[in-house]
Design an enzyme around this catalytic site. Structure first.
Site, PDB file in Angstrom:
ATOM      1  N   ARG A  63      -9.835   3.425 -15.098  1.00  0.00           N
ATOM      2  CA  ARG A  63      -8.480   3.978 -15.252  1.00  0.00           C
ATOM      3  C   ARG A  63      -8.291   4.668 -16.599  1.00  0.00           C
ATOM      4  O   ARG A  63      -7.588   5.683 -16.701  1.00  0.00           O
ATOM      5  CB  ARG A  63      -7.464   2.845 -15.086  1.00  0.00           C
ATOM      6  CG  ARG A  63      -6.024   3.336 -15.057  1.00  0.00           C
ATOM      7  CD  ARG A  63      -5.088   2.218 -14.658  1.00  0.00           C
ATOM      8  NE  ARG A  63      -3.721   2.685 -14.504  1.00  0.00           N
ATOM      9  CZ  ARG A  63      -2.678   2.125 -15.107  1.00  0.00           C
ATOM     10  NH1 ARG A  63      -2.844   1.072 -15.891  1.00  0.00           N
ATOM     11  NH2 ARG A  63      -1.475   2.609 -14.916  1.00  0.00           N
ATOM     12  N   HIS A  67      -6.662   8.357 -17.215  1.00  0.00           N
ATOM     13  CA  HIS A  67      -5.501   8.592 -18.080  1.00  0.00           C
ATOM     14  C   HIS A  67      -5.852   9.419 -19.306  1.00  0.00           C
ATOM     15  O   HIS A  67      -4.967  10.012 -19.927  1.00  0.00           O
ATOM     16  CB  HIS A  67      -4.852   7.263 -18.473  1.00  0.00           C
ATOM     17  CG  HIS A  67      -4.076   6.631 -17.349  1.00  0.00           C
ATOM     18  ND1 HIS A  67      -2.995   5.816 -17.543  1.00  0.00           N
ATOM     19  CD2 HIS A  67      -4.228   6.723 -16.004  1.00  0.00           C
ATOM     20  CE1 HIS A  67      -2.514   5.414 -16.368  1.00  0.00           C
ATOM     21  NE2 HIS A  67      -3.258   5.949 -15.410  1.00  0.00           N
ATOM     22  N   ASN A  95       1.141   3.855 -19.507  1.00  0.00           N
ATOM     23  CA  ASN A  95       0.098   3.164 -20.277  1.00  0.00           C
ATOM     24  C   ASN A  95       0.557   1.866 -20.922  1.00  0.00           C
ATOM     25  O   ASN A  95      -0.224   0.922 -21.062  1.00  0.00           O
ATOM     26  CB  ASN A  95      -0.421   4.094 -21.391  1.00  0.00           C
ATOM     27  CG  ASN A  95      -1.112   5.319 -20.841  1.00  0.00           C
ATOM     28  OD1 ASN A  95      -1.556   5.319 -19.683  1.00  0.00           O
ATOM     29  ND2 ASN A  95      -1.209   6.364 -21.650  1.00  0.00           N
ATOM     30  N   HIS A 194      -8.376   2.594  -6.331  1.00  0.00           N
ATOM     31  CA  HIS A 194      -7.549   1.401  -6.156  1.00  0.00           C
ATOM     32  C   HIS A 194      -8.207   0.382  -5.236  1.00  0.00           C
ATOM     33  O   HIS A 194      -7.561  -0.560  -4.802  1.00  0.00           O
ATOM     34  CB  HIS A 194      -6.149   1.789  -5.673  1.00  0.00           C
ATOM     35  CG  HIS A 194      -5.333   2.470  -6.744  1.00  0.00           C
ATOM     36  ND1 HIS A 194      -4.034   2.874  -6.559  1.00  0.00           N
ATOM     37  CD2 HIS A 194      -5.639   2.811  -8.018  1.00  0.00           C
ATOM     38  CE1 HIS A 194      -3.575   3.444  -7.666  1.00  0.00           C
ATOM     39  NE2 HIS A 194      -4.544   3.426  -8.570  1.00  0.00           N
TER      40      HIS A 194
HETATM   41  C1  HEM Z   1      -2.884   8.911  -6.924  1.00  0.00           C
HETATM   42  C2  HEM Z   1      -2.075   8.662  -7.932  1.00  0.00           C
HETATM   43  C3  HEM Z   1      -2.152   7.375  -8.719  1.00  0.00           C
HETATM   44  C4  HEM Z   1      -1.104   6.591  -9.027  1.00  0.00           C
HETATM   45  C5  HEM Z   1       0.349   6.823  -8.662  1.00  0.00           C
HETATM   46  C6  HEM Z   1      -1.624   5.452  -9.734  1.00  0.00           C
HETATM   47  C7  HEM Z   1      -0.867   4.415 -10.242  1.00  0.00           C
HETATM   48  C8  HEM Z   1      -1.375   3.232 -10.712  1.00  0.00           C
HETATM   49  C9  HEM Z   1      -0.585   2.108 -11.123  1.00  0.00           C
HETATM   50  C10 HEM Z   1       0.936   2.088 -11.168  1.00  0.00           C
HETATM   51  C11 HEM Z   1      -1.423   1.094 -11.457  1.00  0.00           C
HETATM   52  C12 HEM Z   1      -1.033  -0.316 -11.904  1.00  0.00           C
HETATM   53  C13 HEM Z   1      -0.538  -0.289 -13.339  1.00  0.00           C
HETATM   54  C14 HEM Z   1       0.107  -1.589 -13.745  1.00  0.00           C
HETATM   55  O1  HEM Z   1       0.505  -2.384 -12.912  1.00  0.00           O
HETATM   56  O2  HEM Z   1       0.236  -1.820 -14.963  1.00  0.00           O
HETATM   57  C15 HEM Z   1      -2.760   1.589 -11.269  1.00  0.00           C
HETATM   58  C16 HEM Z   1      -3.896   0.863 -11.488  1.00  0.00           C
HETATM   59  C17 HEM Z   1      -5.158   1.397 -11.430  1.00  0.00           C
HETATM   60  N1  HEM Z   1      -5.467   2.725 -11.210  1.00  0.00           N
HETATM   61 FE1  HEM Z   1      -4.242   4.128 -10.497  1.00  0.00          FE
HETATM   62  N2  HEM Z   1      -2.980   5.579  -9.855  1.00  0.00           N
HETATM   63  C18 HEM Z   1      -3.344   6.753  -9.254  1.00  0.00           C
HETATM   64  C19 HEM Z   1      -4.608   7.286  -9.225  1.00  0.00           C
HETATM   65  C20 HEM Z   1      -5.704   6.717  -9.846  1.00  0.00           C
HETATM   66  C21 HEM Z   1      -6.943   7.391 -10.097  1.00  0.00           C
HETATM   67  C22 HEM Z   1      -7.230   8.849  -9.782  1.00  0.00           C
HETATM   68  C23 HEM Z   1      -7.766   6.469 -10.692  1.00  0.00           C
HETATM   69  C24 HEM Z   1      -9.166   6.637 -11.201  1.00  0.00           C
HETATM   70  C25 HEM Z   1      -9.912   7.704 -11.037  1.00  0.00           C
HETATM   71  C26 HEM Z   1      -7.033   5.233 -10.765  1.00  0.00           C
HETATM   72  C27 HEM Z   1      -7.533   4.035 -11.216  1.00  0.00           C
HETATM   73  C28 HEM Z   1      -6.815   2.856 -11.280  1.00  0.00           C
HETATM   74  C29 HEM Z   1      -7.423   1.552 -11.485  1.00  0.00           C
HETATM   75  C30 HEM Z   1      -8.901   1.270 -11.516  1.00  0.00           C
HETATM   76  C31 HEM Z   1      -6.377   0.636 -11.606  1.00  0.00           C
HETATM   77  C32 HEM Z   1      -6.483  -0.866 -11.902  1.00  0.00           C
HETATM   78  C33 HEM Z   1      -6.591  -1.033 -13.418  1.00  0.00           C
HETATM   79  C34 HEM Z   1      -6.733  -2.447 -13.921  1.00  0.00           C
HETATM   80  O3  HEM Z   1      -6.846  -3.396 -13.156  1.00  0.00           O
HETATM   81  O4  HEM Z   1      -6.721  -2.598 -15.170  1.00  0.00           O
HETATM   82  N3  HEM Z   1      -5.778   5.423 -10.282  1.00  0.00           N
HETATM   83  N4  HEM Z   1      -2.703   2.890 -10.843  1.00  0.00           N
END
Ligand code: HEM
Length: 319
Positions: A63, A67, A95, A194
């Site tokens: 992630r 970002h 973030n 995800h």
């Molecule tokens: C399609 C649009 C996307 C949205 C709206 C989105 C939104 C989010 C949100 C809201 C979270 C949780 C944050 C939290 O609860 O603090 C999350 C987690 C995550 N996102 Fe996305 N995301 C998107 C696309 C992506 C992309 C493109 C990637 C990587 C290439 C990605 C990788 C991740 C990962 C791996 C997590 C888990 C992180 C952790 O456990 O520390 N996401 N995302």
């Protein structure tokens, strides 16, 4: 602008982008072969050890790269702490209290500095760590083009406006990615990230309590750890089936309304991306290939090259 968002450019636009100094210069997979031959193995072992201590760290490092790249390109701007001259990106909405892995990056960076001082950029470190994280959790591998340099500034406002929000509709998601030059298909593939990691209750509460396109059994089990008020920071896995395996279970979950975020379930909600979700759900190899290719493309967003930017000694600070 068009220089950043389009990978295929007509000649006049290429020239214009070059004159403006924003041409996406060539990265190369052999960039550190002579200047720091141990760079890639150092990053790989740093990531392996972090992920073996805590599997979720693989998700957090993936992630971090996303970002970084979506905010003025893959230039490690996301790693900068606030200074008197600028407020960094760490306190941006998407973030703050959410992005992780900064200490893992610091540890690996200090090992890189011992081996080859001033050579390996923080932006390349983050790009390679993202790939190694996916591999460590069982996902596909890809060759990471290298030679990115590090920014000397960061943008809180760009972080707030360019990173897609979990409240977006399908058309909002499509346009957020199209603004960075991605197709809807690539957006769906990248969303397959995800399949690993966790999200906070505050992020999925509205989907859980106020929306109908969520599996009832799934919702009941989530409510135990995410009350209608309070518990904002309680975590649930984004992929309820296999949260520490990089597989295609995320897409299978979407088909049965077990997407955790509103934005996840938008990808399979009777709209134009349903078919792509079905494809990735039934064909893991297609997902893995499309994901790897889209990651290379994401890693190529507006890198600083040549004499632009710098190689930071400490990823948190400008030299
Ligand atoms: C399609 C649009 C996307 C949205 C709206 C989105 C939104 C989010 C949100 C809201 C979270 C949780 C944050 C939290 O609860 O603090 C999350 C987690 C995550 N996102 Fe996305 N995301 C998107 C696309 C992506 C992309 C493109 C990637 C990587 C290439 C990605 C990788 C991740 C990962 C791996 C997590 C888990 C992180 C952790 O456990 O520390 N996401 N995302």
């Amino acid at each position: 602008m068009a220089c950043e968002s389009s990978s295929v450019k007509p000649a006049f636009l290429l020239l214009l982008c070059f004159l403006l100094g924003t041409a996406s210069a060539q990265l190369s997979s052999t960039f550190y072969s002579t200047s720091c031959p141990k760079a890639l193995s150092t990053i790989k072992s740093g990531v392996s050890s972090a992920v073996s201590k805590e599997a979720r760290m693989g998700a957090s490092l993936l992630r971090l790269h996303f970002h970084d790249c979506f905010v003025n390109g893959c230039d490690a701007s996301v790693l900068l702490d606030d200074t008197a001259n600028f407020t960094g990106e760490k306190t941006a909405g998407p973030n703050s209290n959410s992005l992780r892995g900064f200490d893992v990056i610091d540890t690996i960076k200090s090992q890189l500095e011992s081996a080859c001082p001033g050579v390996v950029s923080c932006a390349d470190l983050v790009a390679v760590a993202a790939r190694d994280s996916v591999v460590a959790l069982g996902g596909p591998s890809w060759t990471v083009p290298l030679g990115r340099r590090d920014s000397t500034t960061a943008s809180l406002s760009a972080a707030n406006s360019n990173i897609p929000a979990p409240t977006l509709s399908l058309s909002g998601l499509i346009s957020a990615f199209s603004n960075k030059g991605f197709t809807a298909k690539e957006m769906v593939a990248l969303s397959g990230s995800h399949t690993i990691g966790q999200a906070r209750c505050t992020i999925f509460r509205t989907h859980l309590y106020n929306e109908n396109n969520i599996n009832a059994t799934f919702a009941t089990s989530l409510k135990a750890n995410c009350p209608s008020s309070g518990g904002d920071n309680n975590l649930s896995p984004l992929d309820t089936t296999s949260p520490t395996s990089f597989d295609n279970a995320y897409f299978k979950n979407l088909q049965i309304q077990k997407g955790l975020l509103h934005s996840d379930q938008e990808l399979f909600n009777g709209g134009s991306t349903d078919a792509q979700v079905n494809t990735y759900s039934s064909n893991s190899a297609t997902f893995m290939t499309d994901f790897a290719n889209a990651m290379v493309k994401m890693g190529n967003l507006s890198p600083l090259t040549g004499s632009s930017g710098q190689i930071r000694k400490n990823c948190r600070k400008v030299n």
